[in-house]
Design an enzyme around this catalytic site. Structure first.
Site, PDB file in Angstrom:
ATOM      1  N   ARG A 143     -26.095  50.416  86.238  1.00  0.00           N
ATOM      2  CA  ARG A 143     -24.785  50.998  85.939  1.00  0.00           C
ATOM      3  C   ARG A 143     -24.049  50.186  84.871  1.00  0.00           C
ATOM      4  O   ARG A 143     -23.370  50.738  84.004  1.00  0.00           O
ATOM      5  CB  ARG A 143     -23.955  51.060  87.227  1.00  0.00           C
ATOM      6  CG  ARG A 143     -22.629  51.788  87.068  1.00  0.00           C
ATOM      7  CD  ARG A 143     -21.970  52.039  88.400  1.00  0.00           C
ATOM      8  NE  ARG A 143     -20.695  52.713  88.242  1.00  0.00           N
ATOM      9  CZ  ARG A 143     -19.531  52.259  88.687  1.00  0.00           C
ATOM     10  NH1 ARG A 143     -19.484  51.108  89.341  1.00  0.00           N
ATOM     11  NH2 ARG A 143     -18.412  52.937  88.486  1.00  0.00           N
ATOM     12  N   HIS A 200     -28.501  58.071  89.456  1.00  0.00           N
ATOM     13  CA  HIS A 200     -27.789  58.100  90.733  1.00  0.00           C
ATOM     14  C   HIS A 200     -28.734  58.202  91.925  1.00  0.00           C
ATOM     15  O   HIS A 200     -28.296  58.372  93.061  1.00  0.00           O
ATOM     16  CB  HIS A 200     -26.794  59.265  90.765  1.00  0.00           C
ATOM     17  CG  HIS A 200     -25.559  59.017  89.968  1.00  0.00           C
ATOM     18  ND1 HIS A 200     -24.607  59.981  89.728  1.00  0.00           N
ATOM     19  CD2 HIS A 200     -25.119  57.891  89.344  1.00  0.00           C
ATOM     20  CE1 HIS A 200     -23.633  59.472  88.996  1.00  0.00           C
ATOM     21  NE2 HIS A 200     -23.922  58.207  88.748  1.00  0.00           N
ATOM     22  N   ASN A 245     -14.346  51.144  85.235  1.00  0.00           N
ATOM     23  CA  ASN A 245     -15.136  49.921  85.404  1.00  0.00           C
ATOM     24  C   ASN A 245     -14.665  49.026  86.545  1.00  0.00           C
ATOM     25  O   ASN A 245     -15.261  47.976  86.788  1.00  0.00           O
ATOM     26  CB  ASN A 245     -15.128  49.118  84.102  1.00  0.00           C
ATOM     27  CG  ASN A 245     -15.896  49.796  82.990  1.00  0.00           C
ATOM     28  OD1 ASN A 245     -16.815  50.569  83.253  1.00  0.00           O
ATOM     29  ND2 ASN A 245     -15.524  49.523  81.748  1.00  0.00           N
ATOM     30  N   HIS A 275     -22.516  51.682  81.393  1.00  0.00           N
ATOM     31  CA  HIS A 275     -21.103  51.550  81.037  1.00  0.00           C
ATOM     32  C   HIS A 275     -20.909  50.736  79.763  1.00  0.00           C
ATOM     33  O   HIS A 275     -19.898  50.885  79.079  1.00  0.00           O
ATOM     34  CB  HIS A 275     -20.320  50.936  82.197  1.00  0.00           C
ATOM     35  CG  HIS A 275     -20.025  51.914  83.286  1.00  0.00           C
ATOM     36  ND1 HIS A 275     -18.771  52.062  83.847  1.00  0.00           N
ATOM     37  CD2 HIS A 275     -20.829  52.809  83.917  1.00  0.00           C
ATOM     38  CE1 HIS A 275     -18.815  53.009  84.780  1.00  0.00           C
ATOM     39  NE2 HIS A 275     -20.053  53.465  84.841  1.00  0.00           N
TER      40      HIS A 275
END
Length: 354
Positions: free
Chosen positions: A74, A207, A106, A78
């Protein structure tokens, strides 16, 4: 004879998985163009052990905390979606303003993920000196997080440089689609980054590992339940998040939360996607068929995921003399840019002689 054949089954399974993984990597390398300044063998002379250092350390980390694999993956997402894969998400805030880490999308990034990257930075610096960027370390760590969780192995083009500044709050919000976004919004947003619908659905497959806070999906439970959500699944979530302001967490993939596989897509077909941004991929006609194909064929998902990841890992990268190679991933280098360039040019010259 039957027992002998049975004893060979695990070996054949492992062999087939390795062959499929190798095929994914080979296919991706031949189909995804490499940005100028990056290469598949960038550290071959200057830091040949960089990838083995990262993988060996992450094997130890994940043996104790497999959940950290999702945290590192992740973190890479990001970083890349906001102003490119430049390690800017790793920078702490300063007097000039809050960092990307302080922007709402975040706030739930795992603190431990940042610590793991810092630790890897120290290990690599000790082995090779300051020649490997934090953004490259993060890209390799994300790849290993996928592989060590049961997903495909693949090569990562390297040679990124670290950014000198973090993105603004607005830029972060604009480039990270929220969990309540529908498929059309996500497709439109990522089309601007050259991702097609197959890339979008494949990347969403990240995911298949990880967790989420209630705040990211309780809008689907309260005040009224989202009709696209399976009722039993919804009732179970209400037990975890009894109110709209609950702060508990739950897994993103109820079938195999710690395994990188295609069960996330099976979840969507059973109306058990956690976020609107997940479930709408199956509801939307533009992406429904892709979801179905990935649910039926894990090898196909792995193949398309690798292609999309390599594309994503090259978004707006800094190369050559751009940016810097940070000594600490959370802080921009101090001192004159001239001194930094002399140090790095020295390493480059040494690499050419080895």
């Amino acid at each position: 004879m039957a027992s002998a054949a049975k004893s060979f089954t695990p070996l054949l399974l492992i062999s087939s998985l390795l062959i499929a993984s190798w095929f994914c990597a080979t296919e991706a390398k031949s189909t995804v163009p490499v940005v100028q300044g990056l290469s598949w063998t960038f550290y071959q002379s200057s830091c040949p052990k960089v990838e083995s250092i990262i993988r060996k350390q992450l094997e130890k980390v994940f043996k104790k905390e497999i959940g950290q694999a999702a945290g590192l993956l992740r973190l890479h997402f990001h970083d890349c979606f906001v102003q490119g894969c430049d390690g800017s998400v790793l920078l702490d805030g300063s007097a000039s303003g809050p960092s990307e880490q302080d922007a709402p999308p975040n706030l739930t990034l795992r603190a431990r993920a940042f610590e793991i990257i810092d630790d890897l930075r120290e290990r690599i610096h000790k082995e090779c000196g300051r020649v490997v960027s934090c953004s490259d370390i993060l890209a390799i760590a994300a790849r290993d997080s996928v592989y060590l969780s049961g997903g495909p192995d693949y090569d990562v083009p390297l040679g990124r440089r670290d950014g000198l500044n973090f993105a603004t709050r607005n830029a972060t919000l604009d480039n990270l689609p929220p969990p309540f976004a529908n498929a059309d919004t996500i497709l439109s947003s990522l089309a601007g980054k050259t991702f097609d619908p197959t890339d979008v659905v494949a990347l969403s497959g990240g995911h298949t590992i990880g967790i989420s806070h209630c705040s990211s999906f309780t809008d689907r439970l309260y005040p009224t339940q989202d009709p696209t959500m399976d009722k039993t699944f919804a009732n179970n979530l209400k037990g975890i998040c009894p109110a709209s302001d609950s702060n508990s967490t739950t897994v993103l993939d109820i079938r195999s939360p710690n395994n990188f596989d295609n069960k996330y897509y099976v979840d969507l077909m059973n109306r058990q996607g956690l976020f609107t941004s997940d479930q709408d991929l199956y509801t939307n006609k533009k992406t429904r068929g892709i979801v179905t194909s990935f649910a039926a064929n894990q090898s196909l998902f792995f193949e398309k995921f690798v292609v999309a990841m390599i594309k994503m890992s090259q978004l707006s990268v800094l190369t050559g003399k751009q940016g810097e190679i940070r000594a600490s991933c959370s802080v921009r280098n101090s001192g004159s840019s001239y001194l930094e360039s002399v140090v790095e040019e020295g390493f480059e010259a040494l690499s050419e002689l080895i």
